[in-house]
Structures are given as C-alpha cells and as structure tokens.
Design a protein around this motif. Structure first.
Motif, PDB file in Angstrom:
ATOM      1  N   THR A  34     -70.314 -38.230   3.766  1.00 52.35           N
ATOM      2  CA  THR A  34     -70.999 -39.399   3.249  1.00 52.35           C
ATOM      3  C   THR A  34     -72.497 -39.137   3.188  1.00 52.35           C
ATOM      4  N   PRO A  35     -73.016 -38.691   2.052  1.00 51.81           N
ATOM      5  CA  PRO A  35     -74.452 -38.443   1.936  1.00 51.81           C
ATOM      6  C   PRO A  35     -75.314 -39.645   2.321  1.00 51.81           C
ATOM      7  N   SER A  36     -74.859 -40.846   1.976  1.00 51.72           N
ATOM      8  CA  SER A  36     -75.658 -42.032   2.296  1.00 51.72           C
ATOM      9  C   SER A  36     -75.741 -42.275   3.796  1.00 51.72           C
ATOM     10  N   HIS A  82     -72.473 -30.120  -0.279  1.00 50.94           N
ATOM     11  CA  HIS A  82     -71.580 -30.870   0.595  1.00 50.94           C
ATOM     12  C   HIS A  82     -72.332 -31.359   1.819  1.00 50.94           C
ATOM     13  N   VAL A  83     -72.296 -32.667   2.025  1.00 55.40           N
ATOM     14  CA  VAL A  83     -72.953 -33.297   3.174  1.00 55.40           C
ATOM     15  C   VAL A  83     -71.852 -33.708   4.157  1.00 55.40           C
ATOM     16  N   PRO A  84     -71.707 -33.004   5.273  1.00 57.07           N
ATOM     17  CA  PRO A  84     -70.507 -33.144   6.106  1.00 57.07           C
ATOM     18  C   PRO A  84     -70.609 -34.172   7.237  1.00 57.07           C
ATOM     19  N   PHE A  85     -71.293 -35.282   7.000  1.00 59.71           N
ATOM     20  CA  PHE A  85     -71.473 -36.268   8.070  1.00 59.71           C
ATOM     21  C   PHE A  85     -70.901 -37.623   7.670  1.00 59.71           C
ATOM     22  N   CYS A  86     -70.207 -38.244   8.623  1.00 62.22           N
ATOM     23  CA  CYS A  86     -69.632 -39.567   8.412  1.00 62.22           C
ATOM     24  C   CYS A  86     -69.772 -40.401   9.674  1.00 62.22           C
ATOM     25  N   HIS A  94     -67.264 -42.273  10.720  1.00 62.61           N
ATOM     26  CA  HIS A  94     -65.995 -41.983  11.378  1.00 62.61           C
ATOM     27  C   HIS A  94     -65.106 -41.244  10.376  1.00 62.61           C
ATOM     28  N   ARG A  95     -64.061 -40.600  10.855  1.00 66.23           N
ATOM     29  CA  ARG A  95     -63.130 -39.878   9.987  1.00 66.23           C
ATOM     30  C   ARG A  95     -61.926 -40.774   9.695  1.00 66.23           C
ATOM     31  N   CYS A  96     -61.706 -41.042   8.404  1.00 66.08           N
ATOM     32  CA  CYS A  96     -60.558 -41.852   8.007  1.00 66.08           C
ATOM     33  C   CYS A  96     -59.262 -41.097   8.288  1.00 66.08           C
ATOM     34  N   GLY A  97     -58.199 -41.840   8.481  1.00 66.08           N
ATOM     35  CA  GLY A  97     -56.946 -41.232   8.892  1.00 66.08           C
ATOM     36  C   GLY A  97     -56.324 -40.287   7.887  1.00 66.08           C
ATOM     37  N   TYR A  98     -56.697 -40.387   6.608  1.00 61.38           N
ATOM     38  CA  TYR A  98     -56.123 -39.516   5.582  1.00 61.38           C
ATOM     39  C   TYR A  98     -57.017 -38.319   5.253  1.00 61.38           C
ATOM     40  N   CYS A  99     -58.177 -38.239   5.884  1.00 60.87           N
ATOM     41  CA  CYS A  99     -59.200 -37.266   5.476  1.00 60.87           C
ATOM     42  C   CYS A  99     -59.038 -35.914   6.170  1.00 60.87           C
ATOM     43  N   ASN A 100     -59.058 -34.847   5.367  1.00 60.05           N
ATOM     44  CA  ASN A 100     -59.084 -33.500   5.938  1.00 60.05           C
ATOM     45  C   ASN A 100     -60.269 -32.701   5.390  1.00 60.05           C
ATOM     46  N   PHE A 101     -61.299 -33.412   4.908  1.00 64.27           N
ATOM     47  CA  PHE A 101     -62.486 -32.754   4.357  1.00 64.27           C
ATOM     48  C   PHE A 101     -63.286 -32.085   5.472  1.00 64.27           C
ATOM     49  N   ALA A 102     -64.177 -31.216   5.050  1.00 66.85           N
ATOM     50  CA  ALA A 102     -65.073 -30.547   5.991  1.00 66.85           C
ATOM     51  C   ALA A 102     -66.156 -31.532   6.407  1.00 66.85           C
ATOM     52  N   LEU A 103     -65.980 -32.126   7.580  1.00 61.92           N
ATOM     53  CA  LEU A 103     -66.979 -33.099   8.050  1.00 61.92           C
ATOM     54  C   LEU A 103     -66.880 -33.262   9.554  1.00 61.92           C
ATOM     55  N   VAL A 104     -67.909 -33.898  10.099  1.00 58.00           N
ATOM     56  CA  VAL A 104     -67.917 -34.287  11.510  1.00 58.00           C
ATOM     57  C   VAL A 104     -68.324 -35.751  11.574  1.00 58.00           C
ATOM     58  N   ALA A 105     -67.775 -36.464  12.522  1.00 56.41           N
ATOM     59  CA  ALA A 105     -68.107 -37.870  12.725  1.00 56.41           C
ATOM     60  C   ALA A 105     -68.702 -38.031  14.125  1.00 56.41           C
ATOM     61  N   GLY A 106     -69.755 -38.835  14.207  1.00 59.02           N
ATOM     62  CA  GLY A 106     -70.386 -39.069  15.492  1.00 59.02           C
ATOM     63  C   GLY A 106     -71.149 -37.880  16.040  1.00 59.02           C
ATOM     64  N   ARG A 107     -71.573 -36.984  15.151  1.00 60.76           N
ATOM     65  CA  ARG A 107     -72.327 -35.803  15.607  1.00 60.76           C
ATOM     66  C   ARG A 107     -73.591 -35.624  14.759  1.00 60.76           C
ATOM     67  N   ASP A 108     -74.301 -36.707  14.616  1.00 55.85           N
ATOM     68  CA  ASP A 108     -75.501 -36.696  13.777  1.00 55.85           C
ATOM     69  C   ASP A 108     -76.601 -35.803  14.334  1.00 55.85           C
ATOM     70  N   TYR A 109     -76.486 -35.396  15.596  1.00 59.13           N
ATOM     71  CA  TYR A 109     -77.474 -34.483  16.164  1.00 59.13           C
ATOM     72  C   TYR A 109     -77.463 -33.126  15.473  1.00 59.13           C
TER      73      TYR A 109
END
Length: 396
Positions: free
Chosen positions: A77-79, A25-29, A31-46
């Motif tokens: 989003t792995p890409s 699981h690659v937890p980076f995006c 931005h977070r879409c309004g329907y998404c509750n997956f394990a991820l963070v947006a705007g925290r590529d650090y």
C-alpha cells in the motif's frame, strides 16, 4: 519443422525498445489481508527508511534520470507510507525518472488513507492516476475479505482522489463464499455511479500458504463455486458495458480515455523496469525477479547492490510466445501483422496451426482479418486457451 527452418527462425530477434515504463513495489501495509500472498510486511514500518535507501541503490544500477511514459507505484500500500515517507519516495522517483508531459503516474491507495495529509501531498506531486483498493461497498463482504475500511470511507476516498485527479481506478473482488448475483450487483452499481473511470474486477483466488487457503483447506469455505464465479464474471461484462465502460482486457473496464496505459505495456509485450521486493522486470529479452522476502531483499541490496534471485534470458521464440499469450488478454486480440513485425515470427511458426484450429473449432478464439482474439466464450476459458498455446509452442 526441419533443422534449416528452425535455425533461421532462431536467428530472428524481436525488436526490443528501451523501457519507457517503470513499476515500483512498495511492500508496506497496515495489515495483511487473508487472501494476500504479495511481497509485503505489515506492522514493520521501521523498515521504511532502509527500503528507501535500498530502492535508490537499485535505481542507480540503470543510471539516470530516465525518460518514461508511465510510472506505477504498487504494493502493498503506497499510501500507507504517510506524510513522513511518501514525499521522500516521490522525490526519489522524480530524480531518477522523468515523466513525459502526457505521461501516466499511478499510485495505489487504500480508502482509509484518504483524505488528509496524503491528499495534499498528491496534489503537489506528479501523480495523476489513483487506484483505490475498494474490493466492496458492503460491510459484511468487506469483513469477510479481511478489509478494514467501510462504505463511508470509500465515498470520502473517491471524493479526495477526485481533488487530486480525474483518473480514478477501483478494484472490486467477487467470488467470495455465498456471494450472490444481488450482492455483486450492489458493488458494480455503486462503483459505476461514482466518478470512477476504470474498474478492475478480480475473482477471489486462494494462494497456498495464505490465511484463507489454510481456512478453506481445513473446511471453512472462502470462495464460491466455479459456476457462480463464471456467472458473476458475465454479469460484470454485461452491466459495466451497458454503463458505458469498455471491456478492453479480461479483468479491466474503462470509460473512454480511462484505460491503464501502464498495464497495457505488459499486455503489449513491451519492456519495463521494476524495483522493490518481488518485482519482476523485462529488459532486452531478459526477465529478472527480485527476492520476495522484504528482509532478504534489503540484505541483498546492501550487500551486493541488487536483490535478483532469478534471471531468465528468453529466446526469440519465447518472447514471441509471451507476446501472443499476454496480447490475448486484450479484447481487441493480437494483430498478426503487428505481431510478425514486432517479433520476427508468423504466429503459426510459434504455435502450430492445428492448435489454433482446434481452439477455433471449440469456439474459444477467432482468427479472422489477421487478428487472433478470444471469443465471448473464450474469455471464460482464457487460462485454458493460454495453456494450450504454451504447451504446444515451438521452442527454439
């Protein structure tokens, strides 16, 4: 069931194999879409460098390198990792998991990440299947789904993916508020006309706590009504089948040879490793789930060497029930002779014959020629069928 028989059944053990599949699981995006509750963070590529270090610590727990048949990089989003972080991730995966010569290596990607440097990286990698989060080809619908790409980017992304591999999957979403048969047909027709060999159709569902759930709770509709959803789903089956796609799993359609081998591992009840925030593995009859929070996952890995928050050792009967329930997601159903060999149980020892009989009488399943499977009507009520099986199952 008498005690002697129950004890005999409890002594049976399913035939567990060493996992031949791995999910990461690659937890980076972006931005977070309004329907998404997956394990991820947006705007925290650090956090990416820490994530890669944590992932290697997780990999080390199982030794290696391990021989596998399928690898799946999902997200998130792995890409989105881009040219700086995607190569180190692919290198890390390659050092711990040796993909079989005819293996399947899937990477999920957003259309806006292709083409460009990512395409070049993937051409030089072992990735041989790309799953694109298209969702829709229509600007208005994409905007309502909180997606940031457009039709032209989709066209370019599919062409780019085609230069990497001929195995391209597309996710499409239906059931947004005010969706019609015509708007859904536009998405289906566009996808079927492209060099895509696998299409997954998902109904928009709202998870508590998401932006869309909160909006609908406060009176702003985000989803269509149940009857509309059912009609759109039927439309998918009829149209995609007519276009040469095989409806092989409830939400999945594939051209010949285009099935997702990795996802079939789940539906077959086979073992698999899983790593990263929120990832759930199934090995030797034990299900382990990692922290959903990315930051808590990282802290736990660096402190203790793992991020497991839930461990469930399934009884042989529970393993068999899962095998039956997940297997019913496949249109071919569950071969009951295979089931008995794989789990050590006859189906009626797990689920009462009365339950199966009632489902047959309601026209939701058939049980002929040693095969239990959903009917065309049962496909529309798959969740209800699975719930009935689970609620009446024998627990040893």
């Amino acid at each position: 069931m008498d005690l002697k028989l129950k004890m005999a059944l409890a002594a049976r053990q399913p035939k567990f194999q060493l996992p031949r599949s791995v999910y990461i699981h690659v937890p980076f995006c972006r931005h977070r879409c309004g329907y998404c509750n997956f394990a991820l963070v947006a705007g925290r590529d650090y956090l990416i460098d820490d994530y890669l270090r944590a992932l290697e610590i997780e990999f080390q727990q199982i030794g290696g390198p391990r021989d596998v048949d399928t690898i799946y990089l999902g997200g998130g989003t792995p890409s989105h990792l881009g040219s700086d972080a995607l190569p180190p991730l692919l290198d890390l995966v390659g050092r711990y998991f040796r993909l079989a010569t005819d293996g399947e290596f899937t990477l999920e990607a957003n259309p806006e990440d292709l083409p460009g440097e990512i395409e070049s990286i993937l051409i030089d990698s072992s990735v041989n299947r790309i799953s694109l989060g298209i969702q829709s080809f229509q600007p208005a619908k994409l905007a309502s789904l909180d997606r940031h790409h457009g039709p032209q980017q989709i066209t370019e992304a599919v062409a780019s993916a085609g230069r990497v591999t001929d195995r391209i999957s597309a996710d499409l979403m239906f059931g947004i508020a005010h969706e019609t048969s015509d708007t859904w047909q536009t998405d289906l027709s566009q996808a079927a006309s492209m060099p895509i060999d696998h299409i997954s159709t998902y109904e928009l569902t709202l998870e508590k706590g998401t932006v869309f759930w909160n909006a609908q709770f406060h009176g702003t509709p985000k989803t269509a009504d149940e009857d509309t959803d059912a009609n759109l789903f039927r439309q998918s089956i009829v149209f995609l089948t007519k276009c040469g796609f095989e409806h092989y799993e409830i939400s999945s359609f594939a051209r010949p040879g285009g099935r997702s081998r990795h996802n079939e591992v789940y539906w077959n009840g086979s073992s698999y490793w899983a790593f990263g925030p929120g990832a759930a593995s199934f090995v030797d009859g034990v299900r382990r789930v990692n922290h959903h929070s990315v930051t808590r996952y990282l802290k736990s890995i660096f402190k203790t060497g793992n991020a497991i928050v839930e461990t469930q050792e399934l009884s042989p009967a529970q393993v068999a029930l899962d095998c039956l329930v997940f297997g019913l997601r496949r249109m071919q159903g569950v071969n009951l002779l295979w089931f008995a060999d794989a789990t050590g149980y006859q189906a009626e020892q797990i689920v009462p014959e009365q339950t199966i009989g009632e489902l047959v009488n309601r026209g939701l399943v058939t049980c002929d020629d040693n095969c239990l499977k959903l009917t065309d009507r049962g496909i529309m009520f798959a969740d209800e069928v699975c719930q009935a099986l689970s609620q009446t199952a024998c627990n040893d």
